[in-house]
Design a protein around this motif. Structure first.
Motif, PDB file in Angstrom:
ATOM      1  N   SER A 139      43.271  43.436  37.055  1.00  0.00           N
ATOM      2  CA  SER A 139      42.018  42.815  36.607  1.00  0.00           C
ATOM      3  C   SER A 139      41.842  42.358  35.400  1.00  0.00           C
ATOM      4  CB  SER A 139      40.792  43.619  37.145  1.00  0.00           C
ATOM      5  OG  SER A 139      40.732  44.703  36.451  1.00  0.00           O
ATOM      6  N   GLU A 169      39.488  42.647  33.533  1.00  0.00           N
ATOM      7  CA  GLU A 169      38.656  43.975  32.679  1.00  0.00           C
ATOM      8  C   GLU A 169      39.640  45.011  32.454  1.00  0.00           C
ATOM      9  OE1 GLU A 169      35.946  41.450  35.316  1.00  0.00           O
ATOM     10  OE2 GLU A 169      37.764  42.738  36.001  1.00  0.00           O
ATOM     11  N   GLU A 212      41.773  43.839  29.538  1.00  0.00           N
ATOM     12  CA  GLU A 212      41.183  44.132  28.166  1.00  0.00           C
ATOM     13  C   GLU A 212      40.798  45.463  27.791  1.00  0.00           C
ATOM     14  OE1 GLU A 212      39.722  42.630  24.770  1.00  0.00           O
ATOM     15  OE2 GLU A 212      40.759  41.390  26.263  1.00  0.00           O
ATOM     16  N   ASN A 213      40.732  46.120  28.701  1.00  0.00           N
ATOM     17  CA  ASN A 213      40.577  47.575  28.387  1.00  0.00           C
ATOM     18  C   ASN A 213      42.057  48.194  27.590  1.00  0.00           C
ATOM     19  OD1 ASN A 213      41.131  50.743  29.195  1.00  0.00           O
ATOM     20  ND2 ASN A 213      38.773  50.397  29.406  1.00  0.00           N
ATOM     21  N   GLU A 241      42.962  55.535  31.897  1.00  0.00           N
ATOM     22  CA  GLU A 241      43.269  54.356  32.441  1.00  0.00           C
ATOM     23  C   GLU A 241      44.645  54.022  32.756  1.00  0.00           C
ATOM     24  OE1 GLU A 241      41.334  51.874  32.837  1.00  0.00           O
ATOM     25  OE2 GLU A 241      39.626  53.133  32.646  1.00  0.00           O
TER      26      GLU A 241
END
Length: 629
Positions: A280, A282, A285-286, A594
């Motif tokens: 995704s 998000e 970017e994380n 993550e």
């Protein structure tokens, strides 16, 4: 990863089509029906897959295998890999996906196709889409505009259905924590290690036992073939007696100018935080932000090698992210561009590739250099002499070989031409005589010959040639027990000792299962209980125990502190018991949360795709054309 980075960079073909997602290989192909029509390889729900489509995909896959294996692929290997079946499966799976995309209402508009074409850098000029470049590129690839855009529309629709399906995959916080604890919770083992050697004492086989043991497994004692070899050697004459002129040296330098041109090379390190295109926005970017944090540490003075060991998700992390020296065209373009834009000691901004996000640090530069004719003169002269020597050796071998064939004898042919035949006594391939020990290519060629057979002219490793003749050959046989009694007795003792050690370990485990203490059982056996260091699944390679013992230990818990069976490794048997367990450091969770989430998400996405395609296949009418592929 490093090999893959380099391999991807070497591809000479501009990729102008969107990458097709290849799903997990499903072994339902042999069970399909077989009544497709001519010109097709299969029919999926009344929609044919043409032989032309199959051949194009087959050629593409074959080219990938050739690139990976560095050249020609034997037909036997292609058959073993099932390449044709793989291609048919891929085409059927993709057709099923496209059909399901139509049924779920995921169309691709003309604007989407146009935007995809304009976004392809291959069709740009001065940073903007160029219709002329677009048409010229397709014409050069012999692809029509309609054909290309039709294929692009298909790829976009396939991507839509895949993105739609994987969008259902979710990973909860509890799942991330569960995986973290599975990988990072630490354990310590108590264990008993029984050495097979300790159980050899007192084992003395009778003649009857020895004979029975030998007869039961006599084949293991079959020996090697032996042969006696006569041969002629023709060494390359590359010494200074061969005249090489200045004109020849200069001509070689001109014709092989690139051999003396060493382009600039750069040595770099990198830190990789993985990210996939399917992640995704998000999550991507994380991951990028995570690497920016590492960049801040590096620019604040923290050692790059240390940061690579801590944060990089690439196999090069253990070497501090070292990519070695590379020139232009040897590394994926974004990393190459970053490395060639830096000065030694500098660190790049975040660089994105298909593998994820990278930091690149330039370590060193080897400047481009052209070796002059004067510098290269001696090397060139040696090469020319060596080449002339090989030519003379081959010519000499050819003359002698002709005489051998004419006379019908290696000895007579050698005598007629003034050569000397060399000979050996009987020897095994694994134990060649000293004069052949460094000529394994001749040993291998000799053992391909039958008794009384003459070889062709055989190249030798030093650039020379040989002619071989086998006057005597003994095929392998099983020696009588009397000749190998000591060896059989040793094997018998080792087998019985191993069995005794295994039984002792199993009895110990049974006693522990019944509630006895490991220390007490060990004392009865005259052994001592050992303690392992702390280790986790993520650090299992640091445990000072065999991998099978480590794996068994990681499966233990407070409720089940004993394994179901003993472990064998390196002539030892291990009885293990969980001594202690402690949770992984909570500080590590922030580092690994993550990456774990991304790994779990990818696994769920793959499982969803696999399950969906299997469902579609189970509901579909799929017919194969027998003999079409």
């Amino acid at each position: 990863m490093l090999a893959l980075l380099r391999r991807k960079a070497r591809s000479p073909v501009i990729q102008i089509a969107i990458v097709v997602i290849i799903l997990v290989f499903i072994f339902w192909l042999p069970q399909m029906g077989g009544d497709g029509g001519p010109g097709t390889v299969a029919v999926v729900n009344d929609e044919p897959i043409s032989t032309r489509e199959f051949q194009r995909r087959y050629d593409d896959l074959l080219a990938q295998y050739r690139d990976q294996m560095g050249g020609v692929i034997p037909s036997e290997l292609l058959e073993a890999l099932g390449v044709r079946e793989q291609v048919v499966n891929q085409l059927i799976q993709e057709r099923l996906l496209l059909q399901s995309a139509g049924q779920t209402g995921l169309p691709v508009t003309r604007d989407e196709v146009r935007q995809a074409v304009h976004a392809m850098g291959e069709f740009s000029e001065n940073g903007y889409f160029s219709l002329d470049v677009y048409r010229q590129t397709l014409a050069g690839a012999r692809i029509g505009v309609q054909e290309f855009e039709g294929g692009l529309r298909t790829d976009l629709q396939r991507r839509k259905i895949v993105e739609h399906l994987v969008g259902f995959a979710r990973v909860g916080e509890a799942e991330v924590r569960e995986r973290f604890h599975r990988d990072h919770d630490q354990i310590r083992l108590s264990y008993l290690r029984l050495a097979v050697a300790d159980f050899r004492a007192g084992i003395s086989p009778t003649e009857e036992e020895l004979n029975e043991y030998y007869q039961a497994d006599a084949e293991r004692y079959r020996g090697e073939a032996r042969l006696r070899l006569d041969y002629l050697l023709f060494s390359p004459d590359g010494d200074s007696s061969l005249v090489v002129t200045e004109e020849q040296i200069a001509a070689y330098y001109r014709e092989n100018h690139d051999l003396f041109n060493f382009p600039e090379q750069r040595r770099a390190r990198h830190i990789l935080i993985r990210s996939a295109a399917a992640d995704s926005p998000e999550l991507r970017e994380n991951r990028r932000e995570q690497l920016r944090g590492v960049l801040e540490q590096a620019r604040a003075g923290r050692d790059f090698v240390e940061l690579a060991l801590l944060y990089s998700e690439d196999a090069t992390a253990t070497d501090g992210g070292d990519l070695g020296y590379f020139g232009r065209g040897e590394m994926v373009e974004p990393i190459e561009a970053a490395a060639f834009a830096l000065r030694p000691g500098e660190i790049s901004e975040v660089v994105e590739t298909s593998f994820g996000f990278h930091l690149v640090k330039l370590e060193d530069i080897k400047s481009a250099r052209q070796i002059s004719l004067e510098e290269a003169r001696q090397e060139i002269a040696q090469k020319l002499r060596a080449e002339r020597g090989r030519q003379l050796a081959f010519a000499r071998a050819g003359d002698v070989y002709e005489e051998v064939l004419t006379s019908g004898s290696l000895a007579r042919g050698a005598e007629a031409t003034g050569e000397k035949v060399r000979g050996t006594t009987l020897f095994k391939r694994s134990q060649p005589p000293a004069e052949l020990a460094r000529r394994q290519e001749l040993v291998a060629a000799a053992f391909r010959l039958n008794q009384g057979e003459l070889s062709s002219i055989v190249p030798t490793g030093d650039g020379g040639y040989a002619i071989l003749f086998v006057p005597e050959r003994e095929e392998p046989m099983i020696p009588p027990l009397a000749e190998i009694r000591a060896r059989v007795a040793e094997d018998f003792i080792n087998t019985r000792a191993r069995e005794a050690a295994r039984l002792a370990a199993e009895d110990t485990l049974a006693a522990l299962t019944e509630g006895r203490e490991l220390e007490a059982v060990a004392a009865e056996l005259g052994q001592r209980v050992r303690q392992s260091g702390w280790f986790a699944r993520a650090t299992a390679t640091t445990a000072d125990l065999p991998s099978s013992v480590v794996e068994a230990g990681l499966r233990l818990s407070e409720k089940s502190p004993l394994p179901p069976r003993v472990q064998a490794a390196d002539d030892h048997y291990y009885v293990i018991r969980l001594a202690e367990r402690r949770p992984g450091d909570e500080g590590l969770f922030a580092r690994w949360a993550e990456p774990i989430r991304a790994e779990l998400l990818r696994a769920k996405q793959e499982a969803l795709l696999d399950s969906w395609v299997k469902h579609l296949a189970g509901q579909a009418d799929i017919r194969l054309t027998q003999g079409a592929f």
